[in-house]
Design a protein around this motif. Sequence first.
Motif, short mmCIF file in Angstrom:
data_model
loop_
_atom_site.label_atom_id
_atom_site.label_comp_id
_atom_site.label_asym_id
_atom_site.label_seq_id
_atom_site.Cartn_x
_atom_site.Cartn_y
_atom_site.Cartn_z
N TYR A 3 -43.05 -14.29 -17.89
CA TYR A 3 -42.73 -14.79 -16.77
C TYR A 3 -41.91 -15.98 -16.08
N ALA A 4 -41.17 -15.20 -15.26
CA ALA A 4 -40.22 -15.73 -14.56
C ALA A 4 -39.83 -17.86 -14.17
N HIS A 5 -41.32 -18.01 -14.05
CA HIS A 5 -41.46 -18.96 -13.58
C HIS A 5 -41.64 -19.98 -14.65
N VAL A 6 -41.97 -19.87 -15.65
CA VAL A 6 -42.45 -20.39 -17.39
C VAL A 6 -41.23 -20.26 -17.55
N HIS A 7 -39.92 -19.64 -17.83
CA HIS A 7 -38.58 -19.36 -18.26
C HIS A 7 -38.26 -20.34 -17.52
N ALA A 8 -37.87 -20.24 -16.04
CA ALA A 8 -36.81 -21.54 -15.05
C ALA A 8 -37.73 -23.01 -15.71
N ASN A 9 -39.24 -23.28 -15.55
CA ASN A 9 -39.61 -24.66 -15.78
C ASN A 9 -39.01 -24.81 -17.64
N VAL A 10 -39.03 -24.18 -18.20
CA VAL A 10 -39.06 -24.99 -19.49
C VAL A 10 -37.36 -24.05 -19.25
N ALA A 11 -36.64 -23.63 -18.96
CA ALA A 11 -35.31 -24.91 -18.42
C ALA A 11 -35.01 -25.63 -18.51
N ASN A 12 -35.59 -26.21 -16.82
CA ASN A 12 -35.64 -27.19 -16.43
C ASN A 12 -36.28 -28.59 -17.37
N ILE A 13 -36.99 -29.37 -18.28
CA ILE A 13 -37.22 -29.49 -19.01
C ILE A 13 -36.22 -29.87 -20.59
N HIS A 14 -35.66 -28.45 -20.69
CA HIS A 14 -34.39 -28.41 -21.40
C HIS A 14 -33.07 -29.70 -20.89
N GLN A 15 -33.27 -28.78 -19.38
CA GLN A 15 -31.56 -29.48 -18.88
C GLN A 15 -31.99 -31.12 -18.82
N GLN A 16 -33.16 -31.78 -18.59
CA GLN A 16 -33.64 -33.25 -18.65
C GLN A 16 -33.51 -33.63 -19.69
N LEU A 17 -33.45 -32.78 -21.10
CA LEU A 17 -33.22 -33.96 -22.40
C LEU A 17 -31.64 -33.26 -22.78
N LYS A 18 -31.20 -32.53 -21.78
CA LYS A 18 -29.36 -32.14 -21.85
C LYS A 18 -29.28 -31.55 -22.90
N ASN A 19 -30.58 -30.13 -23.21
CA ASN A 19 -29.97 -29.14 -24.23
C ASN A 19 -29.68 -27.45 -23.03
N TYR A 20 -28.95 -28.29 -22.89
CA TYR A 20 -27.92 -26.72 -21.95
C TYR A 20 -27.80 -25.34 -22.07
N ALA A 21 -27.48 -25.56 -23.66
CA ALA A 21 -27.70 -23.90 -24.42
C ALA A 21 -29.20 -23.71 -24.11
N GLN A 22 -30.09 -24.19 -24.15
CA GLN A 22 -30.93 -23.35 -24.54
C GLN A 22 -31.54 -23.56 -22.67
N ALA A 23 -31.05 -24.38 -22.10
CA ALA A 23 -32.02 -24.75 -20.79
C ALA A 23 -30.56 -23.22 -20.57
N LEU A 24 -29.81 -22.85 -20.03
CA LEU A 24 -28.77 -21.56 -19.76
C LEU A 24 -29.52 -20.66 -19.93
N SER A 25 -30.47 -20.16 -21.35
CA SER A 25 -30.52 -19.36 -21.85
C SER A 25 -32.29 -18.61 -21.04
N HIS A 26 -32.93 -19.67 -21.04
CA HIS A 26 -34.13 -20.02 -19.95
C HIS A 26 -33.95 -19.49 -18.58
N VAL A 27 -33.06 -19.71 -18.47
CA VAL A 27 -32.14 -20.12 -16.42
C VAL A 27 -32.21 -18.39 -16.60
N ASN A 28 -30.98 -18.26 -17.34
CA ASN A 28 -30.51 -17.01 -17.07
C ASN A 28 -31.31 -15.46 -17.20
N ARG A 29 -32.97 -16.23 -17.75
CA ARG A 29 -33.71 -15.32 -18.34
C ARG A 29 -34.83 -14.98 -16.78
N ALA A 30 -34.67 -15.51 -16.82
CA ALA A 30 -35.43 -16.09 -15.56
C ALA A 30 -35.35 -15.54 -13.94
#
Length: 458
Positions: A218-245
């Motif tokens: 589910y590409a949109h969900v990967h992007a959405n959860v990445a967005n929350i992680h970047q808001q929380l400054k969890n950049y490694a997790q954010a990049l992992s999800h957004v790259n998967r998206a």
Amino acid sequence: MLQRSGLFFDRRILHGASTASQPAGCRLSGLALAFLIALLLCAAPAAAQDARCDNDKGTAEERVRDCTRIIALGKVKGAELAEIYHFRGHEFFYNLKDHDRALSDFSEAIRLNPKADNSFIRRGEIYHARQDYKRAIADFDQALKINPKNDEAYASRAASYNELKDYRRGEADIAQALRHNPKNAFAYALRADNHAVRKDHAKAIADYTEALRHDPNYAHVHANVANIHQQLKNYAQALSHVNRALQLDEELEFAYGVRGDVYLGLKDYANAAADYAKARELKPDNAQHLIGLGIVAYRKANYDEAFNLFDQALALDPKNTFAANGRGAVWDRKGNLDRALMDYEEAIRLDPTYALAISNRGEIYLRRDDYVKTLSDANQAIKADPTLGRAYSLRGLAQLRMDQVAKALDDIEKGIQVDSDDEFTFYARAEYFMAIKDFARALADCDQVLRIDPNRGE
């Protein structure tokens, strides 16, 4: 301080689940219809495996062509013909992004078979995509009259209710969707979106994770959860999800914007600009990507370029609070406080709860020694967004200059505690240390200000 967007998620596309999980709709005749399609196209039962109208074989264009040939033959009638129109509409909508033709085909499917609940759902999705939410809800209502247990109709209607800010009905429909189908990934994603709006990050991530458990692609969900992680400054997790998206959908414009935000947080301005530019290429009418490019230019002290980009964003979207705030920040940095104040006030007029613009306006009042207005804006900003660290620092500075030293220190320390990546919070503490003549610690905080923002000249 600048922001590109206040959104935590992207639900502009009603169903963003992986292609594999996107059903064309119920098949009224199942294998019998596939056999009939093969007969009509190939004049031989043995060729049934090559029929492409109602399956995933071949390209979307080839499937549309085969459906069109069947319709043109005039040998299929009634409910079976309705399915052919439905299949072709599905290809137009999901794969070819031709909403006009999809709308026409789903409407014809409904005319031919008024009990086709999935055709009502798909047509409702098109209305939703066009932001015609009331008409979308009417189609979802009709689908539920036909099939009261259709979890997809409940989830789709919930999405439209949410866009109308009718969250009570939206939440009720999400609950119904999950009651009828506990594996409905879209329903979990919708519930996560609502948690994100309320800034309940833990619950949002939990529901996005559940959505991905049921649909890992589910590409949109990967992007959405990445967005929350970047808001929380969890950049490694954010990049992992957004790259998967982006692996799943290389044209997912929202994901490029999110990844740009991640790179912005990492101060990787070259990659941030590249992603914002790609997002803008995919969706030129989205002002948020111009704002992202403007923030990059601002961070690099290219203030004229930043001003032009924020100006372009406002031309595209005159009601964009983030662009108005951004242009105000450029005027602010250039020392034109009157023009900065005008833009900050416009941003606040557009959104009276926009905490950052309120805080920015308060900083101008502080520099003009109007501490009563400064305190008022700081309190208003904190009420609007208790996570805005600089608002506490602003209140502390106003108190410091009004000789309320004890109160000042509490708020200044609170500002750093809430956001230690904002140079203004350290600037405020440096001024406090200067006031009590602790010059060594004042100098240390000034150094921290310049580490965070080398262009700050105070």
